[in-house]
Design a protein around this motif. Structure first.
Motif, PDB file in Angstrom:
ATOM      1  N   THR A 283       0.824  -1.212   0.000  1.00  0.00           N
ATOM      2  CA  THR A 283       0.000   0.000   0.000  1.00  0.00           C
ATOM      3  C   THR A 283       0.860   1.264   0.000  1.00  0.00           C
ATOM      4  O   THR A 283       0.608   2.202  -0.761  1.00  0.00           O
ATOM      5  CB  THR A 283      -0.942   0.003   1.224  1.00  0.00           C
ATOM      6  OG1 THR A 283      -1.767  -1.162   1.166  1.00  0.00           O
ATOM      7  CG2 THR A 283      -1.824   1.234   1.251  1.00  0.00           C
ATOM      8  N   ALA A 284       1.883   1.270   0.846  1.00  0.00           N
ATOM      9  CA  ALA A 284       2.734   2.464   0.967  1.00  0.00           C
ATOM     10  C   ALA A 284       3.508   2.752  -0.317  1.00  0.00           C
ATOM     11  O   ALA A 284       3.761   3.905  -0.655  1.00  0.00           O
ATOM     12  CB  ALA A 284       3.704   2.291   2.133  1.00  0.00           C
ATOM     13  N   ASP A 297      -3.682   0.920  10.456  1.00  0.00           N
ATOM     14  CA  ASP A 297      -3.044   1.168  11.760  1.00  0.00           C
ATOM     15  C   ASP A 297      -1.517   1.193  11.652  1.00  0.00           C
ATOM     16  O   ASP A 297      -0.843   1.771  12.509  1.00  0.00           O
ATOM     17  CB  ASP A 297      -3.447   0.082  12.771  1.00  0.00           C
ATOM     18  CG  ASP A 297      -4.947   0.101  13.056  1.00  0.00           C
ATOM     19  OD1 ASP A 297      -5.565   1.171  12.859  1.00  0.00           O
ATOM     20  OD2 ASP A 297      -5.484  -0.942  13.454  1.00  0.00           O
ATOM     21  N   LEU A 298      -0.969   0.554  10.629  1.00  0.00           N
ATOM     22  CA  LEU A 298       0.484   0.452  10.463  1.00  0.00           C
ATOM     23  C   LEU A 298       1.055   1.560   9.580  1.00  0.00           C
ATOM     24  O   LEU A 298       2.265   1.698   9.469  1.00  0.00           O
ATOM     25  CB  LEU A 298       0.859  -0.911   9.857  1.00  0.00           C
ATOM     26  CG  LEU A 298       0.337  -2.167  10.576  1.00  0.00           C
ATOM     27  CD1 LEU A 298       0.800  -3.422   9.848  1.00  0.00           C
ATOM     28  CD2 LEU A 298       0.820  -2.193  12.025  1.00  0.00           C
ATOM     29  N   LEU A 299       0.178   2.324   8.947  1.00  0.00           N
ATOM     30  CA  LEU A 299       0.623   3.348   8.000  1.00  0.00           C
ATOM     31  C   LEU A 299       0.775   4.711   8.652  1.00  0.00           C
ATOM     32  O   LEU A 299       0.092   5.021   9.638  1.00  0.00           O
ATOM     33  CB  LEU A 299      -0.382   3.467   6.845  1.00  0.00           C
ATOM     34  CG  LEU A 299      -0.536   2.255   5.926  1.00  0.00           C
ATOM     35  CD1 LEU A 299      -1.750   2.440   5.017  1.00  0.00           C
ATOM     36  CD2 LEU A 299       0.723   2.030   5.087  1.00  0.00           C
ATOM     37  N   ASP A 300       1.636   5.529   8.093  1.00  0.00           N
ATOM     38  CA  ASP A 300       1.737   6.933   8.499  1.00  0.00           C
ATOM     39  C   ASP A 300       0.369   7.575   8.259  1.00  0.00           C
ATOM     40  O   ASP A 300      -0.200   7.437   7.169  1.00  0.00           O
ATOM     41  CB  ASP A 300       2.806   7.626   7.652  1.00  0.00           C
ATOM     42  CG  ASP A 300       2.933   9.096   8.001  1.00  0.00           C
ATOM     43  OD1 ASP A 300       2.081   9.876   7.517  1.00  0.00           O
ATOM     44  OD2 ASP A 300       3.858   9.464   8.726  1.00  0.00           O
ATOM     45  N   PRO A 301      -0.196   8.270   9.246  1.00  0.00           N
ATOM     46  CA  PRO A 301      -1.547   8.838   9.095  1.00  0.00           C
ATOM     47  C   PRO A 301      -1.687   9.759   7.873  1.00  0.00           C
ATOM     48  O   PRO A 301      -2.733   9.778   7.225  1.00  0.00           O
ATOM     49  CB  PRO A 301      -1.756   9.619  10.398  1.00  0.00           C
ATOM     50  CG  PRO A 301      -0.856   8.952  11.393  1.00  0.00           C
ATOM     51  CD  PRO A 301       0.338   8.494  10.611  1.00  0.00           C
ATOM     52  N   ALA A 302      -0.624  10.499   7.552  1.00  0.00           N
ATOM     53  CA  ALA A 302      -0.684  11.411   6.396  1.00  0.00           C
ATOM     54  C   ALA A 302      -0.816  10.621   5.102  1.00  0.00           C
ATOM     55  O   ALA A 302      -1.552  11.010   4.185  1.00  0.00           O
ATOM     56  CB  ALA A 302       0.565  12.290   6.352  1.00  0.00           C
ATOM     57  N   ALA A 304      -2.051   7.465   4.926  1.00  0.00           N
ATOM     58  CA  ALA A 304      -3.354   6.791   4.988  1.00  0.00           C
ATOM     59  C   ALA A 304      -4.482   7.707   4.517  1.00  0.00           C
ATOM     60  O   ALA A 304      -5.433   7.260   3.859  1.00  0.00           O
ATOM     61  CB  ALA A 304      -3.628   6.305   6.410  1.00  0.00           C
ATOM     62  N   ALA A 305      -4.372   9.003   4.816  1.00  0.00           N
ATOM     63  CA  ALA A 305      -5.407   9.975   4.432  1.00  0.00           C
ATOM     64  C   ALA A 305      -5.457  10.200   2.928  1.00  0.00           C
ATOM     65  O   ALA A 305      -6.472  10.663   2.400  1.00  0.00           O
ATOM     66  CB  ALA A 305      -5.169  11.301   5.149  1.00  0.00           C
ATOM     67  N   ALA A 310      -9.292   5.598   2.627  1.00  0.00           N
ATOM     68  CA  ALA A 310      -9.478   6.471   3.790  1.00  0.00           C
ATOM     69  C   ALA A 310     -10.979   6.717   3.941  1.00  0.00           C
ATOM     70  O   ALA A 310     -11.675   6.979   2.948  1.00  0.00           O
ATOM     71  CB  ALA A 310      -8.739   7.788   3.586  1.00  0.00           C
ATOM     72  N   PRO A 311     -11.519   6.618   5.144  1.00  0.00           N
ATOM     73  CA  PRO A 311     -12.978   6.709   5.324  1.00  0.00           C
ATOM     74  C   PRO A 311     -13.622   7.911   4.640  1.00  0.00           C
ATOM     75  O   PRO A 311     -14.677   7.778   4.004  1.00  0.00           O
ATOM     76  CB  PRO A 311     -13.139   6.771   6.846  1.00  0.00           C
ATOM     77  CG  PRO A 311     -11.958   6.008   7.362  1.00  0.00           C
ATOM     78  CD  PRO A 311     -10.831   6.319   6.421  1.00  0.00           C
ATOM     79  N   ASP A 312     -13.009   9.090   4.737  1.00  0.00           N
ATOM     80  CA  ASP A 312     -13.594  10.286   4.115  1.00  0.00           C
ATOM     81  C   ASP A 312     -13.641  10.171   2.599  1.00  0.00           C
ATOM     82  O   ASP A 312     -14.568  10.680   1.954  1.00  0.00           O
ATOM     83  CB  ASP A 312     -12.776  11.540   4.485  1.00  0.00           C
ATOM     84  CG  ASP A 312     -12.978  11.945   5.940  1.00  0.00           C
ATOM     85  OD1 ASP A 312     -13.886  11.370   6.588  1.00  0.00           O
ATOM     86  OD2 ASP A 312     -12.228  12.813   6.426  1.00  0.00           O
TER      87      ASP A 312
END
Length: 344
Positions: A283-284, A297-302, A304-305, A310-312
């Motif tokens: 993914t990364a 949960d394992l990814l950098d939040p930035a 993941a967004a 990403a949910p949004d």
């Protein structure tokens, strides 16, 4: 003593069998194959003392059919798109999976595990634009069709799939009703009438790399594009952005060709590739969403967004109805090709 000796012999035989095992995994090649080698093939080979032979194809189901029909199957796991998975399963080209060996449904995006497939990644077709070239950001398909507000060429994939859905969304059809509308003659007419409005402004793309090339050169002001291609362009420094509203997402899956001599090993490989820690690398590096819900949960939040999962972003998207395209795709592609060839 005899029992322990027998157990040792069996364990030794099993280990020898594993060490002698060789399996062939086929994907779509290119950068994704390189990433899959790092994320899946090399660590799986090390963990199981087996050999993974990595190959590639262009999604030709005919190659799988010939292998199955002639009982000369030498592929053990193959990456397929959702429509091909459904069609191949119906035609008996794929093994039925033992999903208990692969994982629990609750750990995955809905639709990941099916009778013949296990989802490897979530990809999206979305609206993309070069933010250096546009003073104002488009917000969806209505803007894509607005040549007054956004003058210039725009690019669409040269095919009915994704293009007809976008046309109906631009014409105000709610995402929940797109396929219901496209199932009727009136809905199909409506989609083509909408496409007529911008036909002279369209520069068609046929290969996945073209949208980013067209945007970078300024040939088009916006385009449909695979989200992983946009992600790669962003990683290389391009100021391209994605509009998630009205994006269309689907799942690519692993399937096992019917008659594979390594079905159990292939199922072990599939389960291994769907683990969060392996999905994280995939993914990364590629920017396609993970089918495993625990990968985020394992990814950098930035990072993941920025993903389509990403949910949004997913909340603004619609799932592609692969069953619809299996049932209606041939007719709609013929109609589309005739429409493209017709000059006003």
């Amino acid at each position: 003593m005899k029992t322990r000796t027998l157990a040792a012999v069996l364990l030794s035989a099993f280990a020898t069998h594993l060490m002698a095992s060789e399996m062939t995994v086929i994907s779509f090649g290119g950068v994704s194959k390189d990433v899959q080698t790092e994320a899946f093939y090399t660590p799986f080979a090390a963990a199981t003392h087996s050999k993974v032979v990595a190959g590639e194809y262009n999604g030709e189901m005919g190659r799988i059919k010939v292998m199955v029909d002639t009982r000369s199957v030498n592929w053990d796991a193959v990456q397929v798109e959702s429509a091909e998975l459904i069609r191949g399963c119906e035609e008996g080209l794929f093994e039925r999976l033992d999903t208990d060996r692969i994982g629990q449904e609750a750990d995955f995006v809905p639709g990941t595990l099916s009778e013949c497939g296990a989802g490897l990644l979530v990809w999206s077709m979305a609206l993309a634009y070069n933010a250096d070239k546009l003073a104002q950001a488009p917000t969806g398909w209505v803007d894509f069709w607005d040549t007054q507000k956004f003058p210039g060429k725009r690019s669409l994939r040269k095919g009915a799939k994704y293009t007809l859905e976008a046309a109906l969304m631009a014409d105000g059809v709610p995402t929940a009703d797109i396929y219901k509308e496209l199932s009727t003659a009136a809905g199909v007419e409506r989609a083509f009438r909408k496409l007529d409005q911008i036909k002279s402004d369209i520069q068609w793309w046929e290969a996945g790399a073209q949208p980013m090339q067209f945007l970078a050169s300024g040939d088009v002001v916006m385009s449909t594009a695979f989200n992983g291609r946009v992600f790669a362009a962003q990683e290389s420094g391009a100021n391209v952005r994605t509009v998630w509203k009205g994006s269309i997402y689907a799942i690519d899956s692993w399937a096992i060709p019917k008659g594979s001599k390594n079905k159990v090993l292939a199922e072990q490989f599939i389960a291994f590739s769907l683990r969060p820690e392996n999905q994280k690398i995939h993914t990364a590096k590629l920017g396609y969403g993970s089918t495993n819900l625990h990968t985020a949960d394992l990814l950098d939040p930035a990072l993941a967004a920025r993903l389509n999962t990403a949910p949004d972003n997913l909340a603004q998207a619609m799932p592609m109805d692969s069953e619809f395209w299996v049932n209606h795709g041939e007719d709609l592609e013929q109609r589309f090709n005739a429409w493209v060839a017709k000059t006003h």
